[in-house]
Write a protein that holds these residues in place. Sequence first.
Motif, PDB file in Angstrom:
ATOM      1  N   GLN A 175     -10.029  -7.722  -6.543  1.00 36.20           N
ATOM      2  CA  GLN A 175      -8.596  -7.437  -6.465  1.00 36.20           C
ATOM      3  C   GLN A 175      -8.200  -6.352  -7.479  1.00 36.20           C
ATOM      4  O   GLN A 175      -7.383  -5.485  -7.179  1.00 36.20           O
ATOM      5  CB  GLN A 175      -7.788  -8.715  -6.717  1.00 36.20           C
ATOM      6  CG  GLN A 175      -7.904  -9.753  -5.607  1.00 36.20           C
ATOM      7  CD  GLN A 175      -9.217 -10.505  -5.627  1.00 36.20           C
ATOM      8  OE1 GLN A 175      -9.805 -10.722  -6.692  1.00 36.20           O
ATOM      9  NE2 GLN A 175      -9.691 -10.915  -4.462  1.00 36.20           N
ATOM     10  N   ILE A 176      -8.802  -6.408  -8.673  1.00 29.98           N
ATOM     11  CA  ILE A 176      -8.544  -5.366  -9.660  1.00 29.98           C
ATOM     12  C   ILE A 176      -9.036  -4.014  -9.130  1.00 29.98           C
ATOM     13  O   ILE A 176      -8.373  -2.978  -9.293  1.00 29.98           O
ATOM     14  CB  ILE A 176      -9.226  -5.705 -10.994  1.00 29.98           C
ATOM     15  CG1 ILE A 176      -8.595  -6.963 -11.618  1.00 29.98           C
ATOM     16  CG2 ILE A 176      -9.164  -4.533 -11.964  1.00 29.98           C
ATOM     17  CD1 ILE A 176      -7.150  -6.823 -12.006  1.00 29.98           C
ATOM     18  N   GLY A 177     -10.191  -4.018  -8.479  1.00 30.75           N
ATOM     19  CA  GLY A 177     -10.698  -2.784  -7.888  1.00 30.75           C
ATOM     20  C   GLY A 177      -9.773  -2.220  -6.833  1.00 30.75           C
ATOM     21  O   GLY A 177      -9.554  -1.001  -6.762  1.00 30.75           O
ATOM     22  N   LEU A 178      -9.216  -3.100  -5.989  1.00 30.21           N
ATOM     23  CA  LEU A 178      -8.290  -2.643  -4.961  1.00 30.21           C
ATOM     24  C   LEU A 178      -7.040  -2.047  -5.591  1.00 30.21           C
ATOM     25  O   LEU A 178      -6.565  -0.980  -5.168  1.00 30.21           O
ATOM     26  CB  LEU A 178      -7.919  -3.808  -4.037  1.00 30.21           C
ATOM     27  CG  LEU A 178      -6.823  -3.542  -3.010  1.00 30.21           C
ATOM     28  CD1 LEU A 178      -7.192  -2.370  -2.105  1.00 30.21           C
ATOM     29  CD2 LEU A 178      -6.545  -4.793  -2.186  1.00 30.21           C
ATOM     30  N   LEU A 179      -6.491  -2.711  -6.601  1.00 33.89           N
ATOM     31  CA  LEU A 179      -5.299  -2.186  -7.259  1.00 33.89           C
ATOM     32  C   LEU A 179      -5.563  -0.810  -7.857  1.00 33.89           C
ATOM     33  O   LEU A 179      -4.727   0.095  -7.764  1.00 33.89           O
ATOM     34  CB  LEU A 179      -4.833  -3.157  -8.348  1.00 33.89           C
ATOM     35  CG  LEU A 179      -4.252  -4.480  -7.847  1.00 33.89           C
ATOM     36  CD1 LEU A 179      -4.131  -5.479  -8.985  1.00 33.89           C
ATOM     37  CD2 LEU A 179      -2.886  -4.248  -7.200  1.00 33.89           C
ATOM     38  N   ALA A 201      -7.820   1.330  -6.799  1.00 38.15           N
ATOM     39  CA  ALA A 201      -7.960   2.265  -5.681  1.00 38.15           C
ATOM     40  C   ALA A 201      -6.601   2.689  -5.127  1.00 38.15           C
ATOM     41  O   ALA A 201      -6.440   3.809  -4.640  1.00 38.15           O
ATOM     42  CB  ALA A 201      -8.809   1.636  -4.578  1.00 38.15           C
ATOM     43  N   LEU A 202      -5.623   1.789  -5.223  1.00 37.71           N
ATOM     44  CA  LEU A 202      -4.278   2.106  -4.752  1.00 37.71           C
ATOM     45  C   LEU A 202      -3.495   2.931  -5.767  1.00 37.71           C
ATOM     46  O   LEU A 202      -2.353   3.337  -5.499  1.00 37.71           O
ATOM     47  CB  LEU A 202      -3.509   0.814  -4.452  1.00 37.71           C
ATOM     48  CG  LEU A 202      -4.051  -0.051  -3.315  1.00 37.71           C
ATOM     49  CD1 LEU A 202      -3.246  -1.337  -3.204  1.00 37.71           C
ATOM     50  CD2 LEU A 202      -4.020   0.712  -1.996  1.00 37.71           C
ATOM     51  N   VAL A 206       0.852  -1.187   0.000  1.00 39.33           N
ATOM     52  CA  VAL A 206       0.000   0.000   0.000  1.00 39.33           C
ATOM     53  C   VAL A 206       0.889   1.238   0.000  1.00 39.33           C
ATOM     54  O   VAL A 206       1.665   1.447   0.938  1.00 39.33           O
ATOM     55  CB  VAL A 206      -0.927   0.016   1.231  1.00 39.33           C
ATOM     56  CG1 VAL A 206      -1.814   1.252   1.216  1.00 39.33           C
ATOM     57  CG2 VAL A 206      -1.767  -1.247   1.285  1.00 39.33           C
ATOM     58  N   PRO A 207       0.822   2.086  -1.049  1.00 45.16           N
ATOM     59  CA  PRO A 207       1.733   3.233  -1.121  1.00 45.16           C
ATOM     60  C   PRO A 207       1.321   4.410  -0.251  1.00 45.16           C
ATOM     61  O   PRO A 207       2.167   5.211   0.152  1.00 45.16           O
ATOM     62  CB  PRO A 207       1.673   3.624  -2.603  1.00 45.16           C
ATOM     63  CG  PRO A 207       0.306   3.200  -3.047  1.00 45.16           C
ATOM     64  CD  PRO A 207      -0.016   1.955  -2.258  1.00 45.16           C
ATOM     65  N   ALA A 208       0.029   4.536   0.029  1.00 47.24           N
ATOM     66  CA  ALA A 208      -0.481   5.668   0.818  1.00 47.24           C
ATOM     67  C   ALA A 208      -1.769   5.212   1.494  1.00 47.24           C
ATOM     68  O   ALA A 208      -2.399   4.243   1.055  1.00 47.24           O
ATOM     69  CB  ALA A 208      -0.743   6.875  -0.078  1.00 47.24           C
ATOM     70  N   PRO A 209      -2.165   5.878   2.572  1.00 47.82           N
ATOM     71  CA  PRO A 209      -3.379   5.430   3.276  1.00 47.82           C
ATOM     72  C   PRO A 209      -4.589   5.397   2.344  1.00 47.82           C
ATOM     73  O   PRO A 209      -4.731   6.215   1.437  1.00 47.82           O
ATOM     74  CB  PRO A 209      -3.564   6.489   4.368  1.00 47.82           C
ATOM     75  CG  PRO A 209      -2.215   7.071   4.572  1.00 47.82           C
ATOM     76  CD  PRO A 209      -1.553   7.049   3.235  1.00 47.82           C
ATOM     77  N   LEU A 210      -5.453   4.436   2.567  1.00 46.26           N
ATOM     78  CA  LEU A 210      -6.695   4.301   1.794  1.00 46.26           C
ATOM     79  C   LEU A 210      -7.863   4.225   2.771  1.00 46.26           C
ATOM     80  O   LEU A 210      -7.899   3.305   3.592  1.00 46.26           O
ATOM     81  CB  LEU A 210      -6.639   3.037   0.942  1.00 46.26           C
ATOM     82  CG  LEU A 210      -7.798   2.807  -0.023  1.00 46.26           C
ATOM     83  CD1 LEU A 210      -7.783   3.870  -1.119  1.00 46.26           C
ATOM     84  CD2 LEU A 210      -7.706   1.425  -0.653  1.00 46.26           C
ATOM     85  N   PRO A 211      -8.818   5.143   2.736  1.00 50.27           N
ATOM     86  CA  PRO A 211      -8.823   6.344   1.902  1.00 50.27           C
ATOM     87  C   PRO A 211      -7.726   7.325   2.319  1.00 50.27           C
ATOM     88  O   PRO A 211      -7.238   7.275   3.449  1.00 50.27           O
ATOM     89  CB  PRO A 211     -10.214   6.919   2.141  1.00 50.27           C
ATOM     90  CG  PRO A 211     -10.604   6.427   3.479  1.00 50.27           C
ATOM     91  CD  PRO A 211     -10.004   5.070   3.619  1.00 50.27           C
TER      92      PRO A 211
END
Length: 424
Positions: A179-183, A185-186, A42-47
């Motif tokens: 999983q595609i959606g999570l990627l 979002a990241l 995870v590169p940055a907090p989500l949200p």
Amino acid sequence: MADIWSVDEHLADVLRAVRPLEPIELPLLDAAGCVLTEDVIVPAPLPPFDNSSMDGYAVRAADVEGATHALPSVLSVVADIAAGSGDLPTLFPGQAARIMTGAPLPPGAQAVVPVEWTDGGTGGGPVDSMLAASAARGGGGEVRVFQPVAEGEHIRGRGSDAQAGGVALTAGTLLGPPQIGLLAALGRGTVPVRPRPRAVVLSTGSELAAPGEPLGPGQIHDSNSYMLTAAAQAAGAVAFRGAAVADDAATLRAALEDQLIRADLVVTSGGVSVGAYDVVKEALSGEVDFRRLAMQPGKPQGFGLIGPARTPLFALPGNPVSAYVSFELFVRPALRAMAGHGEGALHRPRVTARLVTDAPLSSPAGRRQFLRGAYEPDDGTVRPVGGPGSHLTAALAAADALIEIPENVTEAAAGAELTVVLLG
């Protein structure tokens, strides 16, 4: 190796020979259905910021403490905040801001009051009034709040979904829609995966006519190539169906050479027995090992590595049921191993089921038999569908399981506990 191979020996030999495909970087939608080859961090907090989970009013919790319909809290509305807003006012005591779902929380706000708990700022119906007031004023006026909120209520906190530095997805994950959606979002535009194997399917036989064409004397429609291409797609491959090849070794060799440029794996059906026109054996002897397996259906099998790239080739029997059972037992695990799936995901699920049958099922000694079956998960039973003939495609289409009768069992009566391969 003995003249007769067991099912397990043949499968083990196949899986020793195939290798996972080399990883490549693919755009997200192209990576759907592929297996991830690296952990995704995870590169940055989500949200990335605190935001509202409701349409309503951002408030300070102390300002609405004890609010009721009889004694509402009355707050000054100082701003409208929509999703995507960047210029945020600071809320001071006695102030509120109209806020939409997903909009960033302004400084000083501690909670969001759902619009249904207010008069909407105009005294009308809460949702319609809120929208009308927002459109008309862009901030300003007052709102009456009829119910208190606790600090943090109706807020999606920064990093509440995923914290920076955490592992979002681990290597070996199959990338489905979530999983595609999570990627996405990241913020990932591409991802390293093993590509889906490219499978080429060819039927052999001078008697074959394409579906949709009229049949000449002695002809049948080519069903195997369509069935096996669909099976390859269901296994996760990118599948290509070639035109049926006549019973001529040179023609088959030429067809294979044309297809190898786009193939990670090749499947043929027909021409592997001991007849005078067994063209696959004639064309591929020396490169492909043709074997007899202790199984029914599917006794004749061929497997080898062909061409400059040592491409796996499966030469399956020509009878439709034999071809399909062989695909499920041997080709499907190979395709999934090439795609990077782990050992536990190579094979169809297997369960133990109680046999329901009017007459005992017979099975040849020394052979593992696979019969078509209909599995009932509610009571854990399975019943045979159709007879044992390897040409019965209607029965195959009605089945959702394969009933496995071991080599040392020659008869299975009603109530017997048998292993069932689930095809659904």
